[in-house]
Design a protein around this motif. Structure first.
Motif, PDB file in Angstrom:
ATOM      1  N   VAL A 148       0.828  -1.200   0.000  1.00 34.87           N
ATOM      2  CA  VAL A 148       0.000   0.000   0.000  1.00 34.87           C
ATOM      3  C   VAL A 148       0.871   1.261   0.000  1.00 34.87           C
ATOM      4  O   VAL A 148       0.638   2.194  -0.756  1.00 34.87           O
ATOM      5  CB  VAL A 148      -0.936   0.025   1.232  1.00 34.87           C
ATOM      6  CG1 VAL A 148      -1.729   1.331   1.282  1.00 34.87           C
ATOM      7  CG2 VAL A 148      -1.882  -1.157   1.201  1.00 34.87           C
ATOM      8  N   SER A 149       1.898   1.271   0.857  1.00 41.74           N
ATOM      9  CA  SER A 149       2.697   2.488   1.060  1.00 41.74           C
ATOM     10  C   SER A 149       3.776   2.703   0.004  1.00 41.74           C
ATOM     11  O   SER A 149       4.172   3.835  -0.267  1.00 41.74           O
ATOM     12  CB  SER A 149       3.341   2.451   2.451  1.00 41.74           C
ATOM     13  OG  SER A 149       4.235   1.343   2.558  1.00 41.74           O
ATOM     14  N   SER A 154       2.929  -1.134  -4.902  1.00 41.20           N
ATOM     15  CA  SER A 154       1.488  -0.952  -5.052  1.00 41.20           C
ATOM     16  C   SER A 154       1.063  -1.093  -6.502  1.00 41.20           C
ATOM     17  O   SER A 154       0.034  -1.706  -6.814  1.00 41.20           O
ATOM     18  CB  SER A 154       1.084   0.431  -4.527  1.00 41.20           C
ATOM     19  OG  SER A 154      -0.307   0.629  -4.687  1.00 41.20           O
ATOM     20  N   GLN A 155       1.881  -0.568  -7.414  1.00 45.74           N
ATOM     21  CA  GLN A 155       1.548  -0.627  -8.830  1.00 45.74           C
ATOM     22  C   GLN A 155       1.754  -2.017  -9.415  1.00 45.74           C
ATOM     23  O   GLN A 155       0.935  -2.521 -10.175  1.00 45.74           O
ATOM     24  CB  GLN A 155       2.385   0.392  -9.603  1.00 45.74           C
ATOM     25  CG  GLN A 155       2.060   0.447 -11.102  1.00 45.74           C
ATOM     26  CD  GLN A 155       2.870   1.504 -11.834  1.00 45.74           C
ATOM     27  OE1 GLN A 155       3.745   2.125 -11.269  1.00 45.74           O
ATOM     28  NE2 GLN A 155       2.585   1.701 -13.103  1.00 45.74           N
ATOM     29  N   LEU A 157       2.341  -5.065  -7.663  1.00 44.91           N
ATOM     30  CA  LEU A 157       1.706  -6.159  -6.922  1.00 44.91           C
ATOM     31  C   LEU A 157       0.338  -5.742  -6.399  1.00 44.91           C
ATOM     32  O   LEU A 157      -0.675  -6.305  -6.767  1.00 44.91           O
ATOM     33  CB  LEU A 157       2.621  -6.602  -5.775  1.00 44.91           C
ATOM     34  CG  LEU A 157       4.015  -7.072  -6.212  1.00 44.91           C
ATOM     35  CD1 LEU A 157       4.934  -7.230  -5.012  1.00 44.91           C
ATOM     36  CD2 LEU A 157       3.929  -8.370  -6.982  1.00 44.91           C
ATOM     37  N   GLY A 158       0.324  -4.756  -5.521  1.00 43.98           N
ATOM     38  CA  GLY A 158      -0.941  -4.224  -5.025  1.00 43.98           C
ATOM     39  C   GLY A 158      -1.600  -5.096  -3.975  1.00 43.98           C
ATOM     40  O   GLY A 158      -1.490  -6.316  -3.990  1.00 43.98           O
ATOM     41  N   ALA A 159      -2.264  -4.449  -3.036  1.00 45.94           N
ATOM     42  CA  ALA A 159      -2.996  -5.172  -1.996  1.00 45.94           C
ATOM     43  C   ALA A 159      -4.284  -5.748  -2.582  1.00 45.94           C
ATOM     44  O   ALA A 159      -4.915  -5.130  -3.444  1.00 45.94           O
ATOM     45  CB  ALA A 159      -3.310  -4.238  -0.833  1.00 45.94           C
ATOM     46  N   ALA A 160      -4.658  -6.919  -2.121  1.00 52.43           N
ATOM     47  CA  ALA A 160      -5.913  -7.526  -2.588  1.00 52.43           C
ATOM     48  C   ALA A 160      -7.084  -6.669  -2.124  1.00 52.43           C
ATOM     49  O   ALA A 160      -7.088  -6.175  -0.992  1.00 52.43           O
ATOM     50  CB  ALA A 160      -6.040  -8.945  -2.045  1.00 52.43           C
ATOM     51  N   PRO A 161      -8.107  -6.463  -2.966  1.00 49.58           N
ATOM     52  CA  PRO A 161      -9.266  -5.654  -2.566  1.00 49.58           C
ATOM     53  C   PRO A 161     -10.087  -6.355  -1.488  1.00 49.58           C
ATOM     54  O   PRO A 161     -10.007  -7.573  -1.305  1.00 49.58           O
ATOM     55  CB  PRO A 161     -10.064  -5.517  -3.868  1.00 49.58           C
ATOM     56  CG  PRO A 161      -9.663  -6.703  -4.680  1.00 49.58           C
ATOM     57  CD  PRO A 161      -8.221  -6.965  -4.336  1.00 49.58           C
ATOM     58  N   LEU A 162     -10.878  -5.566  -0.783  1.00 51.78           N
ATOM     59  CA  LEU A 162     -11.659  -6.091   0.327  1.00 51.78           C
ATOM     60  C   LEU A 162     -12.589  -7.218  -0.105  1.00 51.78           C
ATOM     61  O   LEU A 162     -12.761  -8.212   0.609  1.00 51.78           O
ATOM     62  CB  LEU A 162     -12.471  -4.946   0.952  1.00 51.78           C
ATOM     63  CG  LEU A 162     -13.130  -5.222   2.306  1.00 51.78           C
ATOM     64  CD1 LEU A 162     -12.076  -5.568   3.353  1.00 51.78           C
ATOM     65  CD2 LEU A 162     -13.928  -3.995   2.754  1.00 51.78           C
ATOM     66  N   ASP A 163     -13.186  -7.102  -1.293  1.00 51.98           N
ATOM     67  CA  ASP A 163     -14.133  -8.131  -1.719  1.00 51.98           C
ATOM     68  C   ASP A 163     -13.451  -9.473  -1.992  1.00 51.98           C
ATOM     69  O   ASP A 163     -14.094 -10.518  -1.988  1.00 51.98           O
ATOM     70  CB  ASP A 163     -14.918  -7.675  -2.952  1.00 51.98           C
ATOM     71  CG  ASP A 163     -14.082  -7.673  -4.212  1.00 51.98           C
ATOM     72  OD1 ASP A 163     -13.047  -6.994  -4.230  1.00 51.98           O
ATOM     73  OD2 ASP A 163     -14.467  -8.364  -5.176  1.00 51.98           O
TER      74      ASP A 163
END
Length: 220
Positions: A148-149, A154-155, A157-163
């Protein structure tokens, strides 16, 4: 990385050493494999430079020899069979995230990649709870942190979305009777605020970033 190194060292009957110098350049990462029953000493600065530094070039130039390229760098994210023919003298640079690199020594790795010391205190209590629950215990890890930071992480790999987590929870629990979720994360505060779970939840919050291996042991 360790598993491939151990596999090649076994194949060529040579010694595996680890270059952990990168950790001195970052604040949010630390070397933790020393907490496992591995067989690999740390390479010295001189040994690392033999492969990566100017020493090789200087000696070769003095002796008027061609410079041999010792560094084997990962070119693709999938399995690359040519890596297994690297030879007995090589410096490996990559992630090597395919079990095909080390499948042949799986029994040995299973004996080495376990935490070397006895589980204690709150980790022992939670481990006992997980064992008692059996297949009603669910490990859920939420990775955020540099995903995230860090702009690049972030671009790429990126964090998995909440859904993603919501769908996983729904899929796992539709045929389960009274499951318990053991939540691991580098951002538990975010998880508590954003992830709603209609089942019993245990937030595993006792291990500092320096003890990530304890979380890994509980998850396994």
């Amino acid at each position: 990385q360790y598993a491939l190194g151990r596999s090649l060292a076994t194949k060529y009957n040579t010694e595996l050493k680890l270059d952990i110098s990168w950790y001195a350049t970052v604040q949010d990462r630390r070397y933790e494999l020393n907490n496992f029953r591995i067989s690999a000493p740390i390479a010295s600065k001189f040994e690392i430079e033999k492969f990566t530094g100017s020493l090789v070039k200087r000696v070769a130039r003095k002796l008027r020899l061609p410079v041999k390229h010792f560094i084997t760098q990962e070119r693709v994210t999938r399995f690359d069979r040519t890596i297994l023919d690297t030879g007995s003298s090589a410096y490996l640079d990559g992630y090597w995230q395919s079990e095909s690199y080390f499948k042949e020594i799986e029994p040995a790795l299973k004996k080495e990649l376990i935490v070397a010391h006895e589980i204690k205190e709150k980790n022992k209590i939670i481990a006992d709870q997980i064992t008692a629950l059996g297949d009603r215990a669910i490990s859920l890890h939420v990775r955020r942190g540099d995903y995230v930071s860090n702009a690049v992480a972030s671009q790429v790999l990126g964090a998995a979305p909440l859904d993603y987590y919501e769908r996983a929870i729904s899929s796992l629990t539709k045929d389960m009777n009274q499951p318990t979720f053991f939540i691991f994360s580098d951002d538990l505060e975010w998880v508590r605020k954003n992830l709603s779970i209609d089942h019993r939840v245990v937030y595993v919050d006792q291990n500092s970033p320096a003890k990530g291996y304890e979380d890994l042991r509980l998850m396994s």
